[in-house]
Design a protein around this motif. Sequence first.
Motif, PDB file in Angstrom:
ATOM      1  N   ALA A 165       5.626 -11.216  -3.702  1.00  0.00           N
ATOM      2  CA  ALA A 165       4.758 -10.033  -3.743  1.00  0.00           C
ATOM      3  C   ALA A 165       4.330  -9.716  -5.169  1.00  0.00           C
ATOM      4  O   ALA A 165       3.189  -9.301  -5.411  1.00  0.00           O
ATOM      5  CB  ALA A 165       5.481  -8.840  -3.122  1.00  0.00           C
ATOM      6  N   ALA A 213       0.267 -17.451  -2.116  1.00  0.00           N
ATOM      7  CA  ALA A 213       0.087 -16.015  -2.321  1.00  0.00           C
ATOM      8  C   ALA A 213      -0.876 -15.746  -3.468  1.00  0.00           C
ATOM      9  O   ALA A 213      -1.727 -14.852  -3.392  1.00  0.00           O
ATOM     10  CB  ALA A 213       1.439 -15.358  -2.587  1.00  0.00           C
ATOM     11  N   GLU A 273       7.033  -4.203   4.748  1.00  0.00           N
ATOM     12  CA  GLU A 273       6.089  -4.342   3.647  1.00  0.00           C
ATOM     13  C   GLU A 273       6.843  -4.295   2.332  1.00  0.00           C
ATOM     14  O   GLU A 273       7.793  -3.523   2.181  1.00  0.00           O
ATOM     15  CB  GLU A 273       5.058  -3.215   3.657  1.00  0.00           C
ATOM     16  CG  GLU A 273       3.938  -3.382   4.647  1.00  0.00           C
ATOM     17  CD  GLU A 273       2.913  -2.273   4.542  1.00  0.00           C
ATOM     18  OE1 GLU A 273       1.785  -2.479   5.025  1.00  0.00           O
ATOM     19  OE2 GLU A 273       3.232  -1.196   4.003  1.00  0.00           O
ATOM     20  N   TYR A 292       2.415  -6.026   0.495  1.00  0.00           N
ATOM     21  CA  TYR A 292       2.518  -7.427   0.931  1.00  0.00           C
ATOM     22  C   TYR A 292       3.388  -7.455   2.185  1.00  0.00           C
ATOM     23  O   TYR A 292       4.550  -7.064   2.151  1.00  0.00           O
ATOM     24  CB  TYR A 292       3.137  -8.274  -0.176  1.00  0.00           C
ATOM     25  CG  TYR A 292       3.055  -9.768   0.052  1.00  0.00           C
ATOM     26  CD1 TYR A 292       1.969 -10.499  -0.425  1.00  0.00           C
ATOM     27  CD2 TYR A 292       4.057 -10.434   0.734  1.00  0.00           C
ATOM     28  CE1 TYR A 292       1.886 -11.859  -0.218  1.00  0.00           C
ATOM     29  CE2 TYR A 292       3.978 -11.798   0.951  1.00  0.00           C
ATOM     30  CZ  TYR A 292       2.894 -12.511   0.468  1.00  0.00           C
ATOM     31  OH  TYR A 292       2.817 -13.870   0.690  1.00  0.00           O
ATOM     32  N   ALA A 306       1.495 -12.032  -6.267  1.00  0.00           N
ATOM     33  CA  ALA A 306       0.226 -11.591  -5.684  1.00  0.00           C
ATOM     34  C   ALA A 306      -0.278 -10.329  -6.373  1.00  0.00           C
ATOM     35  O   ALA A 306      -1.479 -10.191  -6.657  1.00  0.00           O
ATOM     36  CB  ALA A 306       0.404 -11.355  -4.187  1.00  0.00           C
TER      37      ALA A 306
END
Length: 208
Positions: free
Chosen positions: A77, A30, A118, A50, A80
């Motif tokens: 997430a 990621a 998401e 994400y 990232a």
Amino acid sequence: MLGLLVAFLALALAFFALLDGWYLVRVPCAVLRARLLQPRVRDLLAEQRYAGRVLPSDLDLLLHMNNARYLREADVARAAHLTRCGVLGALRDLGGHTVLAASCARYRRSLRLFEPFEVRTRLLGWDDRAFYLEARFVSLRDSFLCALLRSRQHVLGTTPDRVVQHLCKRRVEPPELPEDLKHWIAYNETSSQLLRAESGLSDTKKDQ
């Protein structure tokens, strides 16, 4: 050749059996994807998304996504997110790093098998010791907010103000934190004081 194949399979089996293999693979992937394949996000407070999907390995006995999986997906997430907005790079430049000091979660509706979702992550603000982030789990079937996570990323080796100043090339005042987040921060501080007293530690020695 057969011996090498057997050795490789044995190492792979040991990696996934003895370690949290998928997590150790997914987080670096990621970060690399965010760094090399996705555009830089200049707005520190911008929401980033994400994508994910509930897999059979995510299920609990009730056949919906295990509560602990939300924390893992939020972790991936968040890695990232902090990469794309430059926070991880700034921490590296300043010789610092972050650790997860606290988190809380609200579960509003289950995510079911193969349901797409998401994780919408955003930086809510910061103080003299930590960044505060939010992760919203939104079903892509009907846009329902299924879970809401808040996290406190404690900064070590530098300060959040220095990180933001390094990124923005100027001093930036932190935004006003949401009222419910202020209550959560106050709860964490009260809890820390109680635990320090229970352990016989002075108030000058802060939790990390």
